[in-house]
Design an enzyme around this catalytic site. Structure first.
Site, PDB file in Angstrom:
ATOM      1  N   PHE A   1       0.826  -1.026   0.078  1.00 24.63           N
ATOM      2  CA  PHE A   1       0.038   0.012   0.126  1.00 24.63           C
ATOM      3  C   PHE A   1       0.858   1.135  -0.039  1.00 24.63           C
ATOM      4  O   PHE A   1       0.326   2.358  -0.374  1.00 24.63           O
ATOM      5  CB  PHE A   1      -1.008  -0.109   1.066  1.00 24.63           C
ATOM      6  CG  PHE A   1      -0.276  -0.001   2.318  1.00 24.63           C
ATOM      7  CD1 PHE A   1       0.008   1.108   3.156  1.00 24.63           C
ATOM      8  CD2 PHE A   1      -0.210  -1.474   3.027  1.00 24.63           C
ATOM      9  CE1 PHE A   1       0.469   0.994   4.445  1.00 24.63           C
ATOM     10  CE2 PHE A   1       0.196  -1.563   4.500  1.00 24.63           C
ATOM     11  CZ  PHE A   1       0.839  -0.578   5.154  1.00 24.63           C
TER      12      PHE A   1
ATOM     13  N   GLN B   1       8.434  -5.548   8.552  1.00 22.69           N
ATOM     14  CA  GLN B   1       7.719  -4.312   8.519  1.00 22.69           C
ATOM     15  C   GLN B   1       6.221  -4.367   8.082  1.00 22.69           C
ATOM     16  O   GLN B   1       5.296  -3.610   8.082  1.00 22.69           O
ATOM     17  CB  GLN B   1       8.446  -3.370   7.337  1.00 22.69           C
ATOM     18  CG  GLN B   1       9.679  -3.028   7.499  1.00 22.69           C
ATOM     19  CD  GLN B   1      10.328  -2.337   6.045  1.00 22.69           C
ATOM     20  OE1 GLN B   1      10.664  -3.181   5.069  1.00 22.69           O
ATOM     21  NE2 GLN B   1      10.673  -1.142   6.146  1.00 22.69           N
TER      22      GLN B   1
ATOM     23  N   HIS C   1       6.288  -2.499  12.873  1.00 24.61           N
ATOM     24  CA  HIS C   1       5.226  -1.354  12.183  1.00 24.61           C
ATOM     25  C   HIS C   1       3.833  -1.981  12.880  1.00 24.61           C
ATOM     26  O   HIS C   1       2.857  -1.359  12.540  1.00 24.61           O
ATOM     27  CB  HIS C   1       5.055  -1.310  10.866  1.00 24.61           C
ATOM     28  CG  HIS C   1       6.088  -0.656  10.103  1.00 24.61           C
ATOM     29  ND1 HIS C   1       6.277  -0.518   8.576  1.00 24.61           N
ATOM     30  CD2 HIS C   1       7.072   0.090  10.415  1.00 24.61           C
ATOM     31  CE1 HIS C   1       7.386   0.323   8.291  1.00 24.61           C
ATOM     32  NE2 HIS C   1       8.005   0.569   9.487  1.00 24.61           N
TER      33      HIS C   1
ATOM     34  N   CYS D   1      -6.215  -1.004  23.437  1.00 29.06           N
ATOM     35  CA  CYS D   1      -6.337   0.267  23.861  1.00 29.06           C
ATOM     36  C   CYS D   1      -5.008   1.068  24.067  1.00 29.06           C
ATOM     37  O   CYS D   1      -4.117   0.698  24.527  1.00 29.06           O
ATOM     38  CB  CYS D   1      -7.008   0.097  25.504  1.00 29.06           C
ATOM     39  SG  CYS D   1      -7.153   1.480  26.356  1.00 29.06           S
TER      40      CYS D   1
ATOM     41  N   CYS E   1     -12.214   1.419  25.132  1.00 27.70           N
ATOM     42  CA  CYS E   1     -11.748   0.247  26.016  1.00 27.70           C
ATOM     43  C   CYS E   1     -13.071  -0.281  27.097  1.00 27.70           C
ATOM     44  O   CYS E   1     -13.350   0.663  27.737  1.00 27.70           O
ATOM     45  CB  CYS E   1     -10.667   0.450  26.633  1.00 27.70           C
ATOM     46  SG  CYS E   1      -9.754  -0.757  27.905  1.00 27.70           S
TER      47      CYS E   1
ATOM     48  N   SER F   1      12.863  -2.737   0.482  1.00 22.02           N
ATOM     49  CA  SER F   1      13.703  -1.649  -0.321  1.00 22.02           C
ATOM     50  C   SER F   1      14.686  -0.833   0.666  1.00 22.02           C
ATOM     51  O   SER F   1      15.344  -0.112   0.335  1.00 22.02           O
ATOM     52  CB  SER F   1      13.055  -0.800  -1.224  1.00 22.02           C
ATOM     53  OG  SER F   1      11.929  -0.178  -0.362  1.00 22.02           O
TER      54      SER F   1
ATOM     55  N   ASN G   1      15.791  -8.774  -2.982  1.00 23.03           N
ATOM     56  CA  ASN G   1      14.708  -7.818  -3.148  1.00 23.03           C
ATOM     57  C   ASN G   1      14.617  -7.564  -4.780  1.00 23.03           C
ATOM     58  O   ASN G   1      15.665  -7.612  -5.600  1.00 23.03           O
ATOM     59  CB  ASN G   1      15.073  -6.375  -2.586  1.00 23.03           C
ATOM     60  CG  ASN G   1      13.707  -5.534  -2.771  1.00 23.03           C
ATOM     61  OD1 ASN G   1      12.750  -6.107  -2.216  1.00 23.03           O
ATOM     62  ND2 ASN G   1      14.210  -4.277  -2.923  1.00 23.03           N
TER      63      ASN G   1
HETATM   64 ZN    ZN Z   1      -8.070   0.494  28.394  1.00 19.84          ZN
END
Ligand code: ZN
Length: 266
Positions: free
Chosen positions: A47, A113, A133, A141, A166, A208, A232
């Site tokens: 994306f 990642q 990531h 929460c 939460c 990359s 890659n």
């Molecule tokens: Zn919480």
């Protein structure tokens, strides 16, 4: 077609698949680093790439998520959209190869990642993965870190038409990914660096290496003596200093490494 180059003279006479096979054979503490390129082979869109979704739809900034209810709801809509894509995908040969090496005791960890959870679905144990990531298949929460499943979040939104809160502390719940503008969790970055410092072979697959900390973690591994392999499709800024570089598809290449002598079949 397989393109390869190498900076180490001792390998120059060997076929790149044989070189990669030999590096796997002699290494005992392998760390993998994966990016979008391994998941695109499972049909998951990259994306962030040109033409990817973020070149068409503006990404949601973390500060906007915190401040605006309508943006939180939009973030959840996008999250459920991605979840469908992740659910429909299955781990590919690259994921399985990594899981096999880690489960064989010759690999330390995979740093990724990616947020799709495919490494775990291929059999990588939770204590051998660092998702720098985050993970798009879970939610937490933001205040007390209590987990909430995406299904529960979806049900709460359907019944209240509000972004979920939460159940314990009423804090904002958010998908467990690092959004644009959200600080990178330092414990994950530290864990990734520690794995890089401990390995004897660092294998980049489908990244990359442009964004931090991806750009610098392989250098940490090399600095303390690990060999660096980069597999890659596109060149990276670390290619020149790597021990072996292959610009080729991941699954196909690792299959050739495995059939070379059964490496990874445990
Ligand atoms: Zn919480």
């Amino acid at each position: 077609m397989l393109l390869a180059s190498q900076s180490s003279e001792s390998y120059t006479k060997l076929d790149p698949i044989e070189q990669l096979h030999n590096l796997f054979e002699v290494s005992q503490k392998i760390v993998f680093f994966t990016g979008a390129g391994i998941s695109t082979e499972s049909g998951i869109a990259d994306f962030r790439s040109p033409g990817g979704i973020w070149s068409k739809i503006k990404p949601i900034e973390y500060s906007d998520f915190l401040e605006h209810e309508d943006i939180r709801l939009e973030d959840w809509r996008r999250r459920f959209h991605f979840q469908k894509e992740f659910d429909a995908a299955t781990p590919n040969f690259g994921h399985v190869f990594i899981a096999d090496v880690l489960n064989s005791g010759r690999g330390l960890a995979v740093i990724t990642q990616n947020i799709d959870g495919l490494h775990q679905r291929a059999g990588v144990p939770d204590n051998q993965i660092v998702e720098i990531h985050g993970n798009g298949t879970k939610a937490t929460c933001l205040e007390c870190q209590s987990p909430m499943s995406l299904l529960q979040a979806k049900e709460l939104i359907a019944s209240s038409e509000k972004a979920p809160r939460c159940q314990r502390c009423n804090g904002l719940v958010k998908a467990a990914v690092i959004s644009f503008g959200q600080p990178m969790p330092q414990n994950k970055v530290s864990a990734a660096k520690q794995w890089a410092e401990a390995c004897d072979l660092f294998v980049v697959l489908g990244s990359s290496l442009v964004v931090q900390p991806a750009a610098s973690i392989p250098v940490i591994a090399q600095r303390q003596g690990a060999k660096l392999v980069i597999l890659n499709r596109e060149p990276t800024h670390l290619d020149a200093g790597a021990d072996l570089v292959l610009h080729a598809p991941i699954g196909e290449t690792l299959k050739r490494v495995q059939t070379f002598s059964g490496y990874g079949m445990h």
